[in-house]
Motif scaffolding. Structure first.
Motif, PDB file in Angstrom:
ATOM      1  N   THR A   1       0.821  -1.210   0.000  1.00 35.00           N
ATOM      2  CA  THR A   1       0.000   0.000   0.000  1.00 35.00           C
ATOM      3  C   THR A   1       0.856   1.263   0.000  1.00 35.00           C
ATOM      4  O   THR A   1       0.328   2.368   0.069  1.00 35.00           O
ATOM      5  CB  THR A   1      -0.918   0.016   1.241  1.00 35.00           C
ATOM      6  OG1 THR A   1      -0.104  -0.001   2.426  1.00 35.00           O
ATOM      7  CG2 THR A   1      -1.853  -1.181   1.243  1.00 35.00           C
TER       8      THR A   1
ATOM      9  N   ASP B   1       5.564  -1.205   4.832  1.00 30.65           N
ATOM     10  CA  ASP B   1       4.806  -2.454   4.804  1.00 30.65           C
ATOM     11  C   ASP B   1       4.997  -3.282   6.073  1.00 30.65           C
ATOM     12  O   ASP B   1       4.124  -4.078   6.440  1.00 30.65           O
ATOM     13  CB  ASP B   1       5.224  -3.295   3.594  1.00 30.65           C
ATOM     14  CG  ASP B   1       4.827  -2.644   2.274  1.00 30.65           C
ATOM     15  OD1 ASP B   1       4.000  -1.715   2.304  1.00 30.65           O
ATOM     16  OD2 ASP B   1       5.358  -3.067   1.226  1.00 30.65           O
TER      17      ASP B   1
ATOM     18  N   SER C   1       1.571  -0.331   7.651  1.00 27.56           N
ATOM     19  CA  SER C   1       0.342  -0.948   7.139  1.00 27.56           C
ATOM     20  C   SER C   1       0.226  -2.428   7.475  1.00 27.56           C
ATOM     21  O   SER C   1      -0.791  -3.053   7.175  1.00 27.56           O
ATOM     22  CB  SER C   1       0.281  -0.775   5.615  1.00 27.56           C
ATOM     23  OG  SER C   1       1.360  -1.463   4.989  1.00 27.56           O
TER      24      SER C   1
END
Length: 433
Positions: free
Chosen positions: A7, A30, A34
């Motif tokens: 993301t 990452d 997220s």
């Protein structure tokens, strides 16, 4: 958990340029922003972050202390006193480092017990657990060698006694002892070896910690219910939800750490270590640092021969066996249910194990005589029985409580009950047991 689309979205030209050539910001985003974590994690799961913080603090303070330390038997004790008295903020650095070692072990013991309670070692997380055990083993070696460096009475005699146990090993025992000592007795070569290894091993620990975190991000985080993540509703983003909880846990832990550093900095040490080492004057009672005391009690509990194995070798095997058995826990536990929240009998035996481990620590600080020896033998028996008998047998005969269908259901049931049960404990009669 490791798969899925990233993301991360670079927002500036520099970020896009960097991301195309070495996607380090993407990796950090990452892994620590997220990354999805179970929504029902409690404060017992903050100790991984606390341990990372303490490792960094120990490495930083250790590097600065090494700049002022003299690894020579005629200068070591005086160099430590010079750090305390003449180096700017030297007293603070030394107390941060010495008490930090104790705080490090407190955090790692809680971390291990949390793993045993919530079944964090079960498939597919066996390698994650083994890497944790390797870190613990390296910590023990680092701590022991660091304890020798002040060159006080307990440093000298602790090294003499502990390295002496290696002579019990057939064929190679004396060779191993001489390799550690650099000679036939604890002396200058020993201090140089221990200083070099004490400086090196924390960086090895840091390397294994990176592998440990990598393995965690591959298989995913466990949670108090022991149920795997089944949908996006079972998770929240690592930041801000887990990071805020971790930060609060760190603040509380650091407050306790600061209390020891500023108010009782010598409480966890031994008074004999403030006397310069003297090979002609033996302390009345030689003991290691408090975090080794349970294993020291196990070592001294073997006062009898076992067939061809004499008591000295038996004690050494029992001490190392008490650590080695941790590596096999993923295969010793035969239960299909991961978390002790749903295993009433295992929960009982687990808390008895915790109490027994603390009791072994106290016995390790007592003289090896009379009733203390008998109690240490009984406690040692339960220590090994927990892993080698109770875990395998209980997993086959215990009837666990009903598990929720998902993490979300467990959270909703807990909120609905409003009675403070552990995460996932339902209010229905089937789950109350």
């Amino acid at each position: 958990m490791s798969g899925g689309h990233s993301t991360y979205s670079p927002k500036t030209g520099i970020e896009r340029w960097f991301d195309a050539r070495m996607p380090l910001p993407r990796l950090i985003h990452d892994s620590f922003v997220s990354f999805p974590v179970p929504r029902n994690l409690n404060y017992a799961y903050t100790f991984g972050g606390i341990l990372s913080l303490m490792l960094g603090a120990q490495i930083l303070t250790g590097i600065v202390l090494a700049m002022h330390y003299a690894a020579d038997t005629t200068l070591a004790f005086q160099s430590v006193e010079k750090i305390m008295r003449d180096v700017n903020s030297g007293w603070l650095l030394r107390y941060l480092h010495s008490n930090g070692a104790s705080m490090f072990f407190i955090a790692v013991y809680i971390h291990i017990m949390r793993g045993l309670y919530y079944g964090s070692y079960k498939a597919p997380r066996e390698l994650l657990w083994i890497l944790g055990c390797i870190i613990y083993l390296l910590m023990m070696a680092t701590g022991f060698m660091g304890y020798v460096l002040p060159w006080g009475q307990m440093s000298f005699w602790g090294a003499t006694v502990i390295t002496g146990f290696f002579t019990a090993i057939p064929l190679v025992g004396e060779w191993v002892q001489q390799l550690l000592l650099g000679g036939f007795a604890v002396d200058n070569p020993t201090l140089n070896r221990f200083f070099a290894l004490h400086y090196l091993l924390p960086f090895m620990i840091a390397g294994v910690v990176i592998l440990h975190i990598w393995a965690l991000h591959v298989v995913g985080q466990t949670n108090p219910t022991g149920i795997e993540i089944k949908s996006k509703t079972d998770t929240v983003a690592f930041t801000p939800y887990a990071t805020i909880k971790d930060a609060f846990g760190m603040v509380v832990f650091l407050a306790v750490f600061a209390y020891f550093v500023f108010y009782i900095p010598n409480y966890l040490g031994h008074p004999d270590n403030y006397i310069v080492a003297d090979s002609l004057k033996t302390p009345a009672h030689i003991v290691p640092e408090w975090y080794y005391l349970p294993f020291y009690a196990i070592l001294r509990a073997i006062t009898f021969n076992i067939g061809p194995i004499d008591s000295k070798l038996g004690g050494v095997l029992a001490m190392f066996g008490a650590i080695a058995v941790l590596f096999f826990v993923p295969w010793l536990d035969t239960s299909k249910v991961r978390s002790a929240v749903y295993r009433p009998w295992y929960k009982l035996f687990f808390w008895l194990f915790v109490a027994n481990a603390i009791f072994l620590g106290w016995l390790g600080s007592r003289p090896a005589e009379g009733t203390y020896v008998a109690l240490a033998q009984a406690s040692t028996l339960y220590y090994f029985a927990f892993f080698l008998v109770i875990m395998p047998v209980l997993g086959l005969i215990e009837t666990p409580r009903r598990l929720p269908n998902s993490i979300t259901e467990a959270v909703l049931e807990k909120n609905k009950s409003g009675s403070g049960h552990p995460a996932g404990a339902a209010a229905s009669p089937e789950t109350k047991g």
